[in-house]
Design an enzyme around this catalytic site. Structure first.
Site, mmCIF file in Angstrom:
data_model
loop_
_atom_site.group_PDB
_atom_site.id
_atom_site.type_symbol
_atom_site.label_atom_id
_atom_site.label_comp_id
_atom_site.label_asym_id
_atom_site.label_seq_id
_atom_site.Cartn_x
_atom_site.Cartn_y
_atom_site.Cartn_z
ATOM 1 N NE ARG A 1 -4.028 -1.907 0.132
ATOM 2 C CZ ARG A 1 -4.962 -2.023 -0.806
ATOM 3 N NH1 ARG A 1 -4.881 -1.284 -1.909
ATOM 4 N NH2 ARG A 1 -5.972 -2.862 -0.659
ATOM 5 C CD GLU B 1 -8.569 -8.257 -3.333
ATOM 6 O OE1 GLU B 1 -8.436 -8.603 -2.134
ATOM 7 O OE2 GLU B 1 -8.579 -7.079 -3.707
ATOM 8 C CB ALA C 1 -11.146 -5.071 0.866
ATOM 9 C CD GLU D 1 -6.141 -6.380 -7.078
ATOM 10 O OE1 GLU D 1 -6.327 -7.016 -8.136
ATOM 11 O OE2 GLU D 1 -7.051 -5.847 -6.430
ATOM 12 C CD GLU E 1 -12.970 -6.643 -5.033
ATOM 13 O OE1 GLU E 1 -11.801 -7.079 -4.897
ATOM 14 O OE2 GLU E 1 -13.280 -5.797 -5.882
#
Length: 215
Positions: free
Chosen positions: A72, A105, A84, A151, A101
């Site tokens: 992040r 993910e 998320a 990601e 999601e």
């Protein structure tokens, strides 16, 4: 006089907005400046106008929680999170977004879905509303989704719920959504999961959020 239990609830406040100015158009969220009447005065506040988001706490049959490590940039960390994503598909219900999601993910689908928690993540500065779902009875799923950018390096890990709670309380896991989700799940489990709610309940908090993106 003590508050009555059924009286402890956030309440929508109706104030007259005199002017709303778009200051910055962002890729994901905007910055807006509102001028409004409050308490007999005119106030001005800037805030992030956010489309809302969903998160999924996936728990397997052994009470292990799925965490993913992700970079992040704003905080300069690779933190541990639960799956998320943004509510950026027009008209998409929260539950459908959560299911999407989890597949994108974590390559998972769930047979059982419950509503675990609703949050305003930072009400002093953003309109973001977050809905956290509990997903159980998990299965692997195949799909054609290709993870890109941050990601692309997601690292999944299954960790016992108790261990994640301990990590949050010890300050080793600091992601607000993750900490809130595991603490809520830990408390809900202690009450026999009786606090869980219908995953398709109307999401009035998000619908009531200010800003152009939320309308």
């Amino acid at each position: 006089m003590a508050d009555q239990p059924d009286g402890l609830a956030d309440a929508r406040a109706e104030v007259r907005v005199l002017d709303s100015e778009l200051l910055v158009r962002g890729r994901v969220w905007d910055v807006r400046r509102d001028r409004f009447e409050f308490g007999g005065s005119e106030l001005v506040r800037d805030y992030l106008d956010h489309p809302g988001a969903v998160a999924v706490l996936a728990i397997d049959a052994d009470d292990r929680v799925l965490l993913i490590r992700q970079y992040r940039h704003a905080i300069g960390h690779r933190d541990w999170e639960i799956p998320a994503g943004l509510m950026d598909a027009p008209g998409e219900p929260g539950l459908s977004a959560a299911q999407r999601e989890l597949a994108e993910e974590a390559d998972l689908r769930a047979e059982r879905w419950d509503l675990l928690l609703d949050l305003f993540l930072s009400p002093g500065g953003t309109s973001e509303a977050m809905r956290i779902f509990l997903a159980r009875d998990l299965h692997r799923v195949d799909h054609d989704y290709v993870r890109a950018d941050e990601e692309a390096e997601l690292v999944p890990r299954w960790v016992s719920l108790d261990e994640v709670v301990a990590a949050a309380l010890d300050g080793r896991v600091q992601n607000a959504v993750t900490a809130s989700a595991v603490l809520a799940a830990w408390a809900a489990r202690a009450r026999g999961w009786e606090t869980l709610r219908d995953p398709e309940l109307p999401w009035t908090a998000r619908e009531a959020s200010r800003g152009e993106r939320s309308s």
